[in-house]
Design an enzyme around this catalytic site. Sequence first.
Site, PDB file in Angstrom:
ATOM      1  N   GLU A  62       9.312  44.092 -53.444  1.00 14.77           N
ATOM      2  CA  GLU A  62      10.085  42.959 -53.967  1.00 14.77           C
ATOM      3  C   GLU A  62       9.942  42.890 -55.480  1.00 14.77           C
ATOM      4  O   GLU A  62      10.914  42.668 -56.208  1.00 14.77           O
ATOM      5  CB  GLU A  62       9.577  41.641 -53.376  1.00 14.77           C
ATOM      6  CG  GLU A  62      10.100  41.282 -52.015  1.00 14.77           C
ATOM      7  CD  GLU A  62       9.628  39.895 -51.629  1.00 14.77           C
ATOM      8  OE1 GLU A  62      10.194  38.912 -52.153  1.00 14.77           O
ATOM      9  OE2 GLU A  62       8.687  39.792 -50.823  1.00 14.77           O
ATOM     10  N   ASP A  66      13.016  43.354 -58.024  1.00 11.00           N
ATOM     11  CA  ASP A  66      13.329  42.271 -58.953  1.00 11.00           C
ATOM     12  C   ASP A  66      13.424  42.803 -60.378  1.00 11.00           C
ATOM     13  O   ASP A  66      14.336  42.444 -61.136  1.00 11.00           O
ATOM     14  CB  ASP A  66      12.250  41.191 -58.851  1.00 11.00           C
ATOM     15  CG  ASP A  66      12.444  40.079 -59.859  1.00 11.00           C
ATOM     16  OD1 ASP A  66      13.471  39.377 -59.785  1.00 11.00           O
ATOM     17  OD2 ASP A  66      11.580  39.909 -60.738  1.00 11.00           O
ATOM     18  N   ASN A 131      14.637  38.392 -50.107  1.00 14.41           N
ATOM     19  CA  ASN A 131      13.399  39.166 -50.237  1.00 14.41           C
ATOM     20  C   ASN A 131      13.612  40.608 -49.790  1.00 14.41           C
ATOM     21  O   ASN A 131      13.145  41.557 -50.440  1.00 14.41           O
ATOM     22  CB  ASN A 131      12.286  38.536 -49.392  1.00 14.41           C
ATOM     23  CG  ASN A 131      11.882  37.162 -49.884  1.00 14.41           C
ATOM     24  OD1 ASN A 131      12.182  36.785 -51.016  1.00 14.41           O
ATOM     25  ND2 ASN A 131      11.204  36.407 -49.043  1.00 14.41           N
ATOM     26  N   GLU A 134      15.701  42.565 -52.400  1.00  8.26           N
ATOM     27  CA  GLU A 134      14.895  43.006 -53.542  1.00  8.26           C
ATOM     28  C   GLU A 134      14.016  44.191 -53.159  1.00  8.26           C
ATOM     29  O   GLU A 134      13.907  45.167 -53.924  1.00  8.26           O
ATOM     30  CB  GLU A 134      14.021  41.858 -54.042  1.00  8.26           C
ATOM     31  CG  GLU A 134      14.785  40.775 -54.782  1.00  8.26           C
ATOM     32  CD  GLU A 134      13.883  39.663 -55.257  1.00  8.26           C
ATOM     33  OE1 GLU A 134      14.096  39.174 -56.378  1.00  8.26           O
ATOM     34  OE2 GLU A 134      12.956  39.277 -54.502  1.00  8.26           O
TER      35      GLU A 134
END
Length: 246
Positions: A62, A66, A131, A134
């Site tokens: 994640e 990101d 989530n 990502e």
Amino acid sequence: MSFIKKIFLSSRSSEDGLFFSKLEKILGFKPLNLTHFRRAFTHRSMNKLDEKGNPMNYERLEFMGDAMLGSVIAAHLFNMSPTGDEGYLTKMRSKIVSREHLNELGKDLNLIQFLESKVTLQNFGENIHGNLFEAFVGAIYLDRGFVYCEKFIHKKVIKPYVDIDKLEGKVISYKSLLIEWCQKEKRVFHYDIYEDEDAGKLKYFGVKLSIDGKVVAKARATSKKKAEEIASKRGYFVFQSEIDGK
């Protein structure tokens, strides 16, 4: 090799083949190492470890995803908005990578179909979709590098969803917008939060939004944050002409 082991390996091979095919359809290119993608869809409740004994779940991916989304989108906005200052570019990037938008992207790709978890889907909130998205982007970077990851983000995020003109008018948080307006106009605001229960004994949170001592909006949701945001949105529409300067 034992008969049972042969059956297990054959089953695993078939499972990997199906997983590979589904990934290729979503990605638009062939994945090289399925392990990265297995990790991207493994919840911590599975208590899996990799070959080095490290936790194997999607949380670290994640972080990687990101970072990749942020850098690729930042570069796109920098090139597409040559007159935009730092504040403008930051705000626009925040709108594109908002939790709400990432959740939509995860749902559109149906990434939840790959999730491995001992927690039932009903116990996950909406954010599980974002989530996983990502983590998926992070897995792409580890598997194929920056160029492929950048192409995927352009194809699945920027091209279909990023319209500068529309984004300029998009509100990320009605609560932030309303508070900013109240502070600017020297209005006194207050969120009165209280617990509530429905007939099924589910816990809800109620919110009363007051501005200058008058209740202007009410809301009820399963979390304080959601209830405040809903009340703020309703409050925004009460004062929309003043807030938008119309």
